[in-house]
Design an enzyme around this catalytic site. Structure first.
Site, PDB file in Angstrom:
ATOM      1  N   SER A 129       0.847  -1.193   0.000  1.00 29.18           N
ATOM      2  CA  SER A 129       0.000   0.000   0.000  1.00 29.18           C
ATOM      3  C   SER A 129       0.879   1.239   0.000  1.00 29.18           C
ATOM      4  CB  SER A 129      -0.911   0.026   1.232  1.00 29.18           C
ATOM      5  OG  SER A 129      -1.617   1.257   1.310  1.00 29.18           O
ATOM      6  N   TYR A 142      -1.945  -0.196  10.168  1.00 32.60           N
ATOM      7  CA  TYR A 142      -2.008  -0.605   8.760  1.00 32.60           C
ATOM      8  C   TYR A 142      -0.740  -0.164   8.022  1.00 32.60           C
ATOM      9  CZ  TYR A 142      -3.825  -1.193   4.014  1.00 32.60           C
ATOM     10  OH  TYR A 142      -4.001  -1.577   2.712  1.00 32.60           O
TER      11      TYR A 142
END
Length: 267
Positions: A129, A142
């Site tokens: 990501s 995250y």
């Protein structure tokens, strides 16, 4: 012979888009899901696999190799979102997120490596990501799990070169998927000192996903990488400003970049 591809988390979102695109291009695609029976209309086979359960990983990989005799490409796509003030996220939820986003991919890689080494060929694509390039407020866990996978890939690539096995990262920005519905949210509590700022950030995060790019952009990028002789270490896929944010982090002083992030998240 068409290449055999394994995609973890292939039942929805980015994984589904990649699987359908590669299937249409003539690849032999196998996806995975924890509950494949819920996706009977899938355009490619879905195997029962939970990246947090090593036994299901070994069983699924073995079944593909037994049927196809080869496994050419692994796409580590299965992942989980998590939001909240780091102080208020239960330790069990932090560990669960790393089990899915970091340890899960490691265990799938370990399962496919003996076959790829035997073939003296293979490609492993880790879906990370753009959030993994920076510590984002209320997405810190995250960011950390995806950043850890990015760094791991850098080391793994060098270890695998003698066996002609290639590995790369593909870091997507915000895409229009159902990840927001499936991620863990630390409860927004009125008594919390983070109530106002976390609430604003949560609304912004959900809006970004809802207005995200078409997952087909990721599918096309992955297809191009598979057809590249020497994949790069890192790829970033998304809108210009999302990719440019990584460049800004590299060139701006840390405190200036931090201020930009805080302004963006209205903190």
């Amino acid at each position: 012979m068409s290449k055999v591809v394994l995609i973890t988390g292939g039942s929805s979102g980015i994984g589904k888009s990649i699987g359908e695109f590669l299937t249409n291009k003539g690849f032999k695609v196998y996806g995975t899901s924890r509950t494949p029976k819920n996706y009977s209309s899938s355009k490619f086979p879905l195997l029962a696999l939970d990246v947090k359960d090593v036994s299901t990983i070994k069983t699924s990989v073995a079944s593909i190799i037994e049927k196809e005799g080869t496994l050419d490409v692994l796409i580590n796509n299965a992942g989980a979102g998590i939001t909240g003030p780091i102080e208020e996220i239960p330790e069990a939820e932090i560990k669960a997120n790393f089990d899915t986003n970091f340890f899960g991919p490691i265990n799938v890689i370990k399962a496919v490596l003996p076959q790829m080494r035997k073939q003296q060929s293979g490609l492993i694509i880790n879906i990370t990501s753009i959030a993994g390039y920076m510590g984002l407020p209320y997405r810190g866990i995250y960011s950390a799990s995806k950043g850890a996978l990015e760094i791991l890939t850098e080391a793994f690539r060098m270890e695998l070169k003698p066996f002609n096995i290639q590995m790369t990262n593909v870091a997507p920005g915000d895409f229009a998927t159902n990840i927001a519905a499936g991620r863990y949210h630390a409860p927004l509590q009125k008594s919390s000192p983070y109530h106002t700022t976390y609430g604003k950030s949560l609304e912004l995060m959900n809006a970004h996903v809802d207005a995200g790019s078409d997952p087909d952009m990721m599918a096309k990028a992955v297809y191009k990488i598979i057809n590249t002789n020497k994949p790069k270490v890192h790829y970033k896929v998304g809108e210009f400003m999302q990719k440019f944010s990584v460049v800004l982090k590299r060139i701006l002083p840390d405190t200036i970049y931090e201020k930009l992030l805080m302004n963006h998240y209205k903190l």
